[in-house]
Design an enzyme around this catalytic site. Structure first.
Site, short mmCIF file in Angstrom:
data_model
loop_
_atom_site.label_atom_id
_atom_site.label_comp_id
_atom_site.label_asym_id
_atom_site.label_seq_id
_atom_site.Cartn_x
_atom_site.Cartn_y
_atom_site.Cartn_z
N SER A 16 36.53 31.83 43.07
CA SER A 16 36.72 31.17 41.74
C SER A 16 37.43 32.08 40.44
CB SER A 16 35.71 31.99 40.79
OG SER A 16 34.85 32.57 41.45
N GLY A 17 37.88 31.52 39.13
CA GLY A 17 38.49 32.59 38.78
C GLY A 17 39.94 33.13 39.49
N ILE A 18 40.47 33.70 38.96
CA ILE A 18 41.91 34.86 39.17
C ILE A 18 42.51 34.29 40.75
CG2 ILE A 18 43.22 36.72 39.49
CD1 ILE A 18 42.12 37.49 36.51
N ASP A 37 35.70 34.55 50.75
CA ASP A 37 34.68 35.77 49.44
C ASP A 37 33.39 35.28 49.49
OD1 ASP A 37 35.02 34.70 45.97
OD2 ASP A 37 33.35 34.28 46.77
N ASP A 63 31.86 39.56 53.27
CA ASP A 63 32.02 40.98 51.94
C ASP A 63 32.92 41.95 51.73
OD1 ASP A 63 30.85 43.14 50.54
OD2 ASP A 63 28.48 42.77 51.53
N VAL A 64 32.93 42.46 51.51
CA VAL A 64 34.82 43.10 50.93
C VAL A 64 33.81 44.62 51.21
CG1 VAL A 64 35.96 41.62 49.65
CG2 VAL A 64 35.32 43.69 48.93
N TYR A 159 34.10 50.88 36.66
CA TYR A 159 35.44 49.95 36.03
C TYR A 159 36.23 50.41 36.03
CZ TYR A 159 37.55 45.89 35.59
OH TYR A 159 38.43 44.54 35.58
N LYS A 163 39.79 50.89 38.64
CA LYS A 163 40.99 50.32 38.13
C LYS A 163 41.97 51.31 38.34
CE LYS A 163 39.77 45.78 39.01
NZ LYS A 163 40.78 45.50 39.68
N THR A 194 37.43 34.42 32.86
CA THR A 194 36.69 34.23 34.14
C THR A 194 35.34 33.63 34.28
OG1 THR A 194 36.69 35.89 35.08
CG2 THR A 194 39.07 34.79 34.73
#
Length: 255
Positions: A16-18, A37, A63-64, A159, A163, A194
């Site tokens: 999904s999204g980006i 994903d 699952d990363v 978060y 990043k 998103t």
């Protein structure tokens, strides 16, 4: 000629999204796409959409945060698809809780966000690194405006830390892997509409307005706005670009 012809590109969070937008954009430029994903159904649907448009795509659940699973998927991709030459580390989560809330929530946010947004980037990169080094590949990590600033709007310090970490990891890898011909860069999205922030936008439109009022271009971004920069960084158009972050924030950081 398509800009990414003869490349195999892995995109995490591609359901999904980006991530989904980048996967579709890469397919249009001739790359064979591997969509990863945690939501296996979403990844499969995105892959089917690419194939319906005459592109080439395979999907795998991942699952990363599970390092052994990342290694296993890398082996599957090598056997079933081929040697990966482009990796986009896009999988991530966002929560807008501060540090002074309930202890359990604060700790849970930290553990989940760092595990997915930062350690997950390490896990996937480490798993695919032999192929990327062998093929003089390119790595694109999805950072954020919060790779530089902590927003005045309610935002999780976890978060922001994750990043900032993605940007630092990008620079460190670029310095280490340059001798192997591997280019490593990041993209810094601003406020992008998103599924990740859909509930927040619906429940708190005033928050979205704060972002847009601070953005010189006067609008929120769309996932498609990230596609052009992602193609640039994956293609030979950026052959002498490494260790950089391309900001796609509508000018947010200029004011």
């Amino acid at each position: 000629m398509a800009l990414l012809q003869n490349h195999i590109a892995v995109v995490t969070g591609a359901g999904s999204g980006i991530g989904r937008a980048i996967a579709s954009g890469y397919a249009r430029e001739g790359a064979r796409i591997v969509l990863l994903d945690i939501n296996e159904k979403a990844a499969a649907e995105a892959a089917r959409e690419i194939r319906d448009g005459n592109g080439s795509a395979e999907s795998f659940a991942l699952d990363v945060t599970r390092r052994e699973d990342c290694i296993a998927v890398a082996k599957q991709v090598a056997a079933k698809v081929g040697p990966v030459s482009i990796l986009v580390n896009n999988a991530g989560i966002a929560r807008r809780n501060g540090m002074t809330g309930a202890d359990a929530a604060v700790i849970n946010d930290w553990e989940d966000i760092i595990a997915i947004n930062l350690t997950g980037v390490f896990n996937v990169t480490h798993a695919f690194l032999p192929a990327l080094r062998a093929g003089k590949g390119r790595i694109i990590n999805i950072g954020s405006i919060q790779s530089f600033v902590h927003l005045r709007t309610p935002s999780s310090p976890a978060y922001t830390a994750s990043k900032h970490g993605v940007l630092g990891f990008t620079k460190a890898l670029a310095a280490e892997l340059g001798k192997d011909g591997v280019r490593v860069n990041a993209i810094g999205p601003g406020f992008i509409e998103t599924p990740l922030n859909e509930k927040v936008r619906a429940s708190n439109p005033e928050l979205a307005k704060v972002f847009i009022d601070h953005t010189p271009l006067g609008r929120a971004g769309k996932p498609e706005d990230i596609v052009g920069p992602a193609i640039f960084l994956a293609s030979e158009l950026s052959a002498y670009v490494s260790g950089s972050i391309v900001m796609v924030d509508g000018g947010y950081r200029t004011i």
